[in-house]
Design a protein around this motif. Structure first.
Motif, PDB file in Angstrom:
ATOM      1  N   ASP A  88       0.836  -1.221   0.055  1.00 21.54           N
ATOM      2  CA  ASP A  88       0.042   0.014  -0.038  1.00 21.54           C
ATOM      3  C   ASP A  88       0.837   1.595  -0.005  1.00 21.54           C
ATOM      4  O   ASP A  88       0.723   1.828   0.876  1.00 21.54           O
ATOM      5  N   ALA A  89       1.660   1.389  -1.065  1.00 20.50           N
ATOM      6  CA  ALA A  89       2.289   2.612  -1.104  1.00 20.50           C
ATOM      7  C   ALA A  89       2.921   3.126  -2.676  1.00 20.50           C
ATOM      8  O   ALA A  89       2.472   2.139  -3.551  1.00 20.50           O
ATOM      9  N   GLU A  90       3.258   4.262  -2.853  1.00 17.25           N
ATOM     10  CA  GLU A  90       3.668   5.005  -4.161  1.00 17.25           C
ATOM     11  C   GLU A  90       5.113   5.182  -3.775  1.00 17.25           C
ATOM     12  O   GLU A  90       5.559   5.837  -2.849  1.00 17.25           O
ATOM     13  N   VAL A  91       6.028   4.810  -4.966  1.00 19.30           N
ATOM     14  CA  VAL A  91       7.338   4.964  -4.616  1.00 19.30           C
ATOM     15  C   VAL A  91       7.797   5.701  -5.848  1.00 19.30           C
ATOM     16  O   VAL A  91       7.336   5.520  -7.139  1.00 19.30           O
ATOM     17  N   LYS A  92       8.969   6.423  -5.962  1.00 23.03           N
ATOM     18  CA  LYS A  92       9.620   7.039  -6.910  1.00 23.03           C
ATOM     19  C   LYS A  92      10.290   6.059  -7.754  1.00 23.03           C
ATOM     20  O   LYS A  92      11.700   5.661  -7.327  1.00 23.03           O
ATOM     21  N   GLY A  93      10.237   5.828  -8.869  1.00 24.65           N
ATOM     22  CA  GLY A  93      11.152   4.832  -9.808  1.00 24.65           C
ATOM     23  C   GLY A  93      12.489   5.256 -10.054  1.00 24.65           C
ATOM     24  O   GLY A  93      13.182   4.393  -9.914  1.00 24.65           O
ATOM     25  N   ASP A  94      12.848   6.484 -10.030  1.00 22.62           N
ATOM     26  CA  ASP A  94      14.307   6.794 -10.316  1.00 22.62           C
ATOM     27  C   ASP A  94      14.783   6.710  -8.812  1.00 22.62           C
ATOM     28  O   ASP A  94      16.085   6.818  -9.195  1.00 22.62           O
ATOM     29  N   LEU A  95      14.264   6.577  -7.827  1.00 20.97           N
ATOM     30  CA  LEU A  95      15.210   6.275  -6.687  1.00 20.97           C
ATOM     31  C   LEU A  95      15.142   4.854  -6.085  1.00 20.97           C
ATOM     32  O   LEU A  95      15.697   4.855  -4.940  1.00 20.97           O
ATOM     33  N   LEU A  96      14.705   4.004  -6.825  1.00 27.03           N
ATOM     34  CA  LEU A  96      14.598   2.912  -6.312  1.00 27.03           C
ATOM     35  C   LEU A  96      16.219   2.016  -7.235  1.00 27.03           C
ATOM     36  O   LEU A  96      16.835   2.618  -7.905  1.00 27.03           O
ATOM     37  N   TYR A  97      16.630   0.882  -6.285  1.00 26.59           N
ATOM     38  CA  TYR A  97      17.925   0.433  -6.531  1.00 26.59           C
ATOM     39  C   TYR A  97      17.662  -1.024  -6.958  1.00 26.59           C
ATOM     40  O   TYR A  97      16.900  -1.699  -6.169  1.00 26.59           O
ATOM     41  N   TYR A  98      18.075  -1.393  -8.196  1.00 28.59           N
ATOM     42  CA  TYR A  98      17.749  -2.974  -8.664  1.00 28.59           C
ATOM     43  C   TYR A  98      19.217  -3.433  -8.416  1.00 28.59           C
ATOM     44  O   TYR A  98      20.414  -2.918  -8.481  1.00 28.59           O
ATOM     45  N   LYS A  99      19.334  -4.550  -8.500  1.00 28.31           N
ATOM     46  CA  LYS A  99      20.567  -5.483  -8.697  1.00 28.31           C
ATOM     47  C   LYS A  99      21.377  -4.947  -9.840  1.00 28.31           C
ATOM     48  O   LYS A  99      20.712  -4.410 -10.884  1.00 28.31           O
ATOM     49  N   SER A 100      22.639  -4.794  -9.476  1.00 24.92           N
ATOM     50  CA  SER A 100      23.548  -3.978 -10.475  1.00 24.92           C
ATOM     51  C   SER A 100      23.393  -4.504 -12.001  1.00 24.92           C
ATOM     52  O   SER A 100      23.767  -3.728 -12.848  1.00 24.92           O
ATOM     53  N   ASP A 101      23.330  -5.781 -12.302  1.00 22.51           N
ATOM     54  CA  ASP A 101      23.228  -6.315 -13.271  1.00 22.51           C
ATOM     55  C   ASP A 101      21.637  -6.296 -14.131  1.00 22.51           C
ATOM     56  O   ASP A 101      21.496  -7.116 -15.194  1.00 22.51           O
ATOM     57  N   ALA A 102      20.873  -5.962 -13.289  1.00 24.44           N
ATOM     58  CA  ALA A 102      19.371  -5.959 -13.981  1.00 24.44           C
ATOM     59  C   ALA A 102      19.171  -5.393 -15.200  1.00 24.44           C
ATOM     60  O   ALA A 102      19.465  -4.306 -15.301  1.00 24.44           O
ATOM     61  N   ASP A 103      18.757  -5.960 -16.147  1.00 24.69           N
ATOM     62  CA  ASP A 103      18.365  -5.282 -17.441  1.00 24.69           C
ATOM     63  C   ASP A 103      17.064  -4.522 -17.529  1.00 24.69           C
ATOM     64  O   ASP A 103      16.463  -4.895 -16.631  1.00 24.69           O
ATOM     65  N   ALA A 104      16.660  -3.949 -18.301  1.00 25.54           N
ATOM     66  CA  ALA A 104      15.351  -3.174 -18.546  1.00 25.54           C
ATOM     67  C   ALA A 104      14.182  -4.214 -18.359  1.00 25.54           C
ATOM     68  O   ALA A 104      13.137  -4.027 -17.801  1.00 25.54           O
ATOM     69  N   GLY A 105      14.032  -5.442 -19.005  1.00 24.37           N
ATOM     70  CA  GLY A 105      13.084  -6.398 -18.815  1.00 24.37           C
ATOM     71  C   GLY A 105      13.104  -6.899 -17.446  1.00 24.37           C
ATOM     72  O   GLY A 105      11.916  -7.001 -16.887  1.00 24.37           O
ATOM     73  N   GLU A 106      14.400  -7.034 -16.828  1.00 25.02           N
ATOM     74  CA  GLU A 106      14.042  -7.514 -15.303  1.00 25.02           C
ATOM     75  C   GLU A 106      13.597  -6.687 -14.494  1.00 25.02           C
ATOM     76  O   GLU A 106      12.816  -6.578 -13.489  1.00 25.02           O
ATOM     77  N   LYS A 107      13.858  -5.146 -14.558  1.00 24.96           N
ATOM     78  CA  LYS A 107      13.375  -4.151 -13.856  1.00 24.96           C
ATOM     79  C   LYS A 107      12.125  -3.920 -13.995  1.00 24.96           C
ATOM     80  O   LYS A 107      10.959  -3.800 -13.131  1.00 24.96           O
ATOM     81  N   ALA A 108      11.368  -3.983 -15.182  1.00 20.23           N
ATOM     82  CA  ALA A 108       9.993  -4.214 -15.735  1.00 20.23           C
ATOM     83  C   ALA A 108       9.243  -5.231 -15.006  1.00 20.23           C
ATOM     84  O   ALA A 108       8.111  -4.740 -14.153  1.00 20.23           O
ATOM     85  N   THR A 109      10.004  -6.326 -14.876  1.00 20.47           N
ATOM     86  CA  THR A 109       9.266  -7.407 -14.092  1.00 20.47           C
ATOM     87  C   THR A 109       9.238  -7.277 -12.636  1.00 20.47           C
ATOM     88  O   THR A 109       8.234  -7.605 -11.946  1.00 20.47           O
ATOM     89  N   MET A 110      10.132  -6.684 -12.133  1.00 21.54           N
ATOM     90  CA  MET A 110      10.085  -6.198 -10.846  1.00 21.54           C
ATOM     91  C   MET A 110       9.177  -5.198 -10.269  1.00 21.54           C
ATOM     92  O   MET A 110       8.589  -5.299  -9.387  1.00 21.54           O
TER      93      MET A 110
END
Length: 122
Positions: A88-110
């Motif tokens: 139950d929250a909204e977050v800023k996408g540009d301030l999230l941290y993904y695993k360093s080798d995550a590609d665009a598809g993996e980020k979209a899945t997350m």
């Protein structure tokens, strides 16, 4: 003049959350991780402990289920209790941290997985 790099601030990624503390939980973060506020987390099925979401994993951590609220302050020497945004929250996408080798598809899945638990990436 010296260049100053600011650290991540706790909750800087958060746009909104449910009333009270309904969006938050205190959970155990597995040791040996150096994570920043805004790191996307997965939950290890066998232990119920959290680690950085890794789409290549197979123990539960491959599913994004939460966002870390504070930096771990360096590599954790032991499992540590920390605060997360779990629902139950909204977050800023540009301030999230993904695993360093995550590609665009993996980020979209997350992001889709986070939406499934009520965390909307804006």
């Amino acid at each position: 003049m010296a260049t100053v790099t600011e650290k991540n601030y706790a909750f800087e990624f958060l746009l909104s959350e449910a009333d009270g503390t309904r969006s938050r939980e205190v959970v155990t973060i597995l040791s040996a991780q150096n994570l920043k506020a805004g790191a996307i987390l997965g939950k290890v099925t066998a232990t119920g402990k959290y680690r950085e979401c890794n789409q290549d994993g197979s123990a539960g951590e491959e599913v994004a289920v939460a966002v870390l609220c504070n930096d771990t302050g360096g590599a954790l020497g032991a499992d540590t209790k920390m605060l997360i945004i779990a629902r139950d929250a909204e977050v800023k996408g540009d301030l999230l941290y993904y695993k360093s080798d995550a590609d665009a598809g993996e980020k979209a899945t997350m992001r889709t997985q986070l939406a499934a638990v009520g965390i909307i990436v804006r």
